[in-house]
Design an enzyme around this catalytic site. Structure first.
Site, PDB file in Angstrom:
ATOM      1  N   ARG A   1       0.819  -1.216   0.000  1.00 10.63           N
ATOM      2  CA  ARG A   1       0.000   0.000   0.000  1.00 10.63           C
ATOM      3  C   ARG A   1       0.852   1.265   0.000  1.00 10.63           C
ATOM      4  O   ARG A   1       0.418   2.293  -0.532  1.00 10.63           O
ATOM      5  CB  ARG A   1      -0.945  -0.013   1.205  1.00 10.63           C
ATOM      6  CG  ARG A   1      -2.158  -0.888   0.963  1.00 10.63           C
ATOM      7  CD  ARG A   1      -3.063  -0.897   2.143  1.00 10.63           C
ATOM      8  NE  ARG A   1      -4.365  -1.460   1.807  1.00 10.63           N
ATOM      9  CZ  ARG A   1      -5.288  -1.745   2.698  1.00 10.63           C
ATOM     10  NH1 ARG A   1      -5.066  -1.528   3.984  1.00 10.63           N
ATOM     11  NH2 ARG A   1      -6.445  -2.240   2.324  1.00 10.63           N
TER      12      ARG A   1
ATOM     13  N   LYS B   1     -17.632 -16.520   4.560  1.00  8.61           N
ATOM     14  CA  LYS B   1     -19.073 -16.503   4.834  1.00  8.61           C
ATOM     15  C   LYS B   1     -19.930 -15.971   3.698  1.00  8.61           C
ATOM     16  O   LYS B   1     -19.597 -14.966   3.082  1.00  8.61           O
ATOM     17  CB  LYS B   1     -19.332 -15.653   6.075  1.00  8.61           C
ATOM     18  CG  LYS B   1     -18.632 -16.181   7.306  1.00  8.61           C
ATOM     19  CD  LYS B   1     -19.423 -15.859   8.566  1.00  8.61           C
ATOM     20  CE  LYS B   1     -18.888 -16.620   9.738  1.00  8.61           C
ATOM     21  NZ  LYS B   1     -18.276 -15.786  10.772  1.00  8.61           N
TER      22      LYS B   1
ATOM     23  N   GLY C   1      -7.599  -7.833  -0.012  1.00  8.43           N
ATOM     24  CA  GLY C   1      -7.748  -8.663   1.179  1.00  8.43           C
ATOM     25  C   GLY C   1      -7.016  -9.990   1.079  1.00  8.43           C
ATOM     26  O   GLY C   1      -5.868 -10.053   0.677  1.00  8.43           O
TER      27      GLY C   1
ATOM     28  N   GLY D   1     -12.366  -4.334   1.772  1.00 11.01           N
ATOM     29  CA  GLY D   1     -13.764  -3.937   1.924  1.00 11.01           C
ATOM     30  C   GLY D   1     -14.212  -2.967   0.839  1.00 11.01           C
ATOM     31  O   GLY D   1     -15.335  -3.055   0.342  1.00 11.01           O
TER      32      GLY D   1
HETATM   33  N1  LIG Z   1     -13.577 -24.195   3.754  1.00 12.60           N
HETATM   34  C1  LIG Z   1     -13.273 -23.243   4.618  1.00 12.60           C
HETATM   35  N2  LIG Z   1     -13.563 -23.346   5.919  1.00 12.60           N
HETATM   36  C2  LIG Z   1     -13.262 -22.378   6.784  1.00 12.60           C
HETATM   37  N3  LIG Z   1     -12.636 -21.231   6.446  1.00 12.60           N
HETATM   38  C3  LIG Z   1     -12.315 -21.076   5.159  1.00 12.60           C
HETATM   39  C4  LIG Z   1     -12.612 -22.043   4.195  1.00 12.60           C
HETATM   40  N4  LIG Z   1     -12.180 -21.596   3.006  1.00 12.60           N
HETATM   41  C5  LIG Z   1     -11.614 -20.403   3.235  1.00 12.60           C
HETATM   42  N5  LIG Z   1     -11.678 -20.077   4.522  1.00 12.60           N
HETATM   43  C6  LIG Z   1     -11.119 -18.888   5.184  1.00 12.60           C
HETATM   44  O1  LIG Z   1     -11.755 -17.733   4.733  1.00 12.60           O
HETATM   45  C7  LIG Z   1     -10.921 -16.641   5.086  1.00 12.60           C
HETATM   46  C8  LIG Z   1     -11.142 -15.506   4.136  1.00 12.60           C
HETATM   47  O2  LIG Z   1     -12.485 -15.135   4.204  1.00 12.60           O
HETATM   48  P1  LIG Z   1     -12.952 -13.674   3.862  1.00 12.60           P
HETATM   49  O3  LIG Z   1     -14.419 -13.744   3.612  1.00 12.60           O
HETATM   50  O4  LIG Z   1     -12.438 -12.746   4.913  1.00 12.60           O
HETATM   51  O5  LIG Z   1     -12.153 -13.484   2.499  1.00 12.60           O
HETATM   52  P2  LIG Z   1     -11.857 -12.204   1.667  1.00 12.60           P
HETATM   53  O6  LIG Z   1     -13.073 -11.818   0.948  1.00 12.60           O
HETATM   54  O7  LIG Z   1     -10.658 -12.445   0.853  1.00 12.60           O
HETATM   55  O8  LIG Z   1     -11.527 -11.122   2.763  1.00 12.60           O
HETATM   56  P3  LIG Z   1     -11.299  -9.574   2.563  1.00 12.60           P
HETATM   57  O9  LIG Z   1     -12.557  -8.905   3.040  1.00 12.60           O
HETATM   58  O10 LIG Z   1     -10.127  -9.342   3.470  1.00 12.60           O
HETATM   59  O11 LIG Z   1     -11.018  -9.335   1.121  1.00 12.60           O
HETATM   60  C9  LIG Z   1      -9.508 -17.159   5.042  1.00 12.60           C
HETATM   61  O12 LIG Z   1      -8.894 -16.867   6.253  1.00 12.60           O
HETATM   62  C10 LIG Z   1      -9.671 -18.654   4.824  1.00 12.60           C
HETATM   63  O13 LIG Z   1      -8.853 -19.411   5.662  1.00 12.60           O
HETATM   64  O1  LIG Z   2      -7.573  -2.335   5.395  1.00 11.61           O
HETATM   65  C1  LIG Z   2      -8.582  -1.834   4.874  1.00 11.61           C
HETATM   66  O2  LIG Z   2      -9.431  -2.518   4.260  1.00 11.61           O
HETATM   67  C2  LIG Z   2      -8.725  -0.346   4.880  1.00 11.61           C
HETATM   68  O3  LIG Z   2      -7.552   0.274   5.266  1.00 11.61           O
HETATM   69  C3  LIG Z   2      -9.890   0.073   5.737  1.00 11.61           C
HETATM   70  O4  LIG Z   2      -9.653  -0.268   7.063  1.00 11.61           O
HETATM   71  P1  LIG Z   2     -10.883  -0.423   8.068  1.00 11.61           P
HETATM   72  O5  LIG Z   2     -11.601  -1.695   7.674  1.00 11.61           O
HETATM   73  O6  LIG Z   2     -10.265  -0.497   9.457  1.00 11.61           O
HETATM   74  O7  LIG Z   2     -11.759   0.769   7.902  1.00 11.61           O
END
Ligand SMILES: Nc1ncnc2c1ncn2[C@@H]1O[C@H](COP(=O)(O)OP(=O)(O)OP(=O)(O)O)[C@@H](O)[C@H]1O
Ligand SMILES: O=C(O)[C@H](O)COP(=O)(O)O
Length: 395
Positions: free
Chosen positions: A36, A198, A352, A375
């Site tokens: 970042r 989720k 993420g 997010g």
């Molecule tokens: N089958 C599973 N069972 C439980 N947890 C799981 C499974 N598959 C993936 N995960 C977990 O889901 C997590 C990621 O979920 P999340 O919804 O936060 O993903 P993301 O969309 O990439 O997140 P972000 O909002 O940071 O972009 C990881 O830590 C991973 O280990």
């Molecule tokens: O890491 C992030 O997704 C951004 O910096 C926003 O952070 P926040 O979820 O704490 O608002």
């Protein structure tokens, strides 16, 4: 993009309050992943080269309106100084008389980093008094913090109403261009891959993308709610009972919209959530009652790879399994490799965990665009307006 950017204005001699997203992982007072910080450099360079007095503001972590020593921005400023190859001054506060004096002392091209804006309770409340205090430091407001653009906070939104000129930075512009084009004029076939933990967190994204994509691939923990919706037992896998009907409605919407819907056909199940667990690969209708699915199986990965190779554009958000544990990383790795190998596929990684995954597999440089927003990119893909963007001046 219909918002003005720093390329549309003259910044020479101006005090420019530039909101960046320096919310980076810290370990023992040292910056971990600096993606970042690097991503903000083109904007900072542009401002420096065009004679602005550059005031950088960011949050770091979630200090909840209090000073938290480990969340001071000084270590980030030090890393920025190394990356920029020029002196970077640091303030102990984010506004006030002492900061004003530091700003007054800036020459054209100088850079000052303010203290963590979330040390002040008014920041997250979007308090207009705090926004005015920030505004007093500046002639121009620049928002380059795409990662925080979904937050209506004093330094991301409020300040824009108190400074005569409010424009986007180059990172913000690039993120909005790439994601915006993907959603409004996608090259086809257009595929979305949604994983992660989720269903609850991805409802808006899946719903919106079902109106736009040709293929939707579901993986990760959320797949088990879809597997259950098809009438199969999921053992101890992650399951959101109250989202089973929603999963069914998504599958129906896919059919109605002629979207090819893919979910795992086989999964890797384990008797424990650990690298040393006993594991086996089973079809989705044979998940043992006391085991949990923690990754997609090889047949699913093969099908996903084929879809990816035949796509012109892929948006990926959320890992396919628990990629942090090597035993359950293959499904995620296979998607990353398929994207890396598909030369004709434009790949957009939605920040993420998916961004962390491609870094882990050393494939980041093979992706077309990795968003700096977790997010924020999710909300953008849901079709929501981002307050940090809405507040900027129109073209
Ligand atoms: N089958 C599973 N069972 C439980 N947890 C799981 C499974 N598959 C993936 N995960 C977990 O889901 C997590 C990621 O979920 P999340 O919804 O936060 O993903 P993301 O969309 O990439 O997140 P972000 O909002 O940071 O972009 C990881 O830590 C991973 O280990
Ligand atoms: O890491 C992030 O997704 C951004 O910096 C926003 O952070 P926040 O979820 O704490 O608002």
């Amino acid at each position: 993009m219909n918002k003005k950017s720093i390329r549309d204005i003259d910044v020479k001699g101006k005090r420019v309050f530039c909101r960046v997203d320096f919310n980076v992982p810290m370990k023992d007072g040292v910056v971990g992943d600096e993606t970042r910080i690097r991503a903000a450099i083109p904007t900072i360079q542009h401002l420096v080269e065009n004679g602005a007095k550059v005031i950088l503001a960011s949050h770091l972590g979630r200090p909840k309106g209090e000073v938290v020593e480990e969340l001071r921005l000084a270590p980030v400023a030090r890393r920025l100084q190394e990356l920029l190859g020029r002196d970077v001054a640091v303030a102990n506060e984010a506004y006030g008389e002492a900061v004003k004096a530091q700003v007054d002392a800036l020459a054209e091209g100088d850079v000052l980093v303010l203290e963590n804006v979330r040390f002040y309770p008014g920041e997250e409340k979007n308090d207009s008094e705090l926004a005015k205090q920030f505004a007093e430091l500046a002639d121009v407001y620049v928002n380059d913090a795409f990662g925080a653009a979904h937050r209506a906070h004093a330094s991301t939104e409020g300040i824009a109403h108190h400074v005569p000129v409010a424009v986007s930075g180059l990172l913000m512009e690039k993120e909005l261009d790439v994601l915006g084009k993907a959603l409004s004029h996608p090259d086809r076939p257009f595929t979305a891959i949604i994983g992660g933990a989720k269903v609850k967190d991805k409802i808006g994204v899946i719903d919106n993308l079902l109106d736009k994509v040709d293929n939707l691939i579901i993986g990760g923990g959320l797949a088990y709610t879809f597997i259950k919706a098809q009438g199969h037992d999921v053992g101890k896998s992650l399951l959101e009972e109250d989202k089973i009907d929603l999963a069914k409605s998504f599958m129906e919407k896919a059919k109605k919209n002629d979207v090819n819907f893919y979910m795992p056909v086989d999964v890797l199940v384990a008797d424990d959530f650990s690298n040393d667990a006993n594991t086996k690969i089973v079809p989705i209708d044979q998940i043992p009652s006391d085991w949990e699915g923690l990754d997609c199986g090889p047949k699913s990965s093969e099908i996903y790879a084929e879809v990816i190779k035949n796509s012109k554009l892929v948006i990926w958000n959320g890992p396919m399994g628990v990629f942090e544990l090597d035993t359950f990383a293959n499904g995620t790795k296979s998607v990353a490799e398929a994207l890396a190998q598909s030369q004709d596929t434009y790949s957009v990684i939605g920040g993420g965990d998916s961004a962390a995954a491609v870094e882990k597999f050393n494939l980041a440089d093979k992706m077309s665009h990795i968003s700096t927003g977790g997010g924020a990119s999710l909300e953008f893909m849901e079709g929501k307006a981002l307050p940090g963007v809405v507040a900027l001046n129109d073209k």
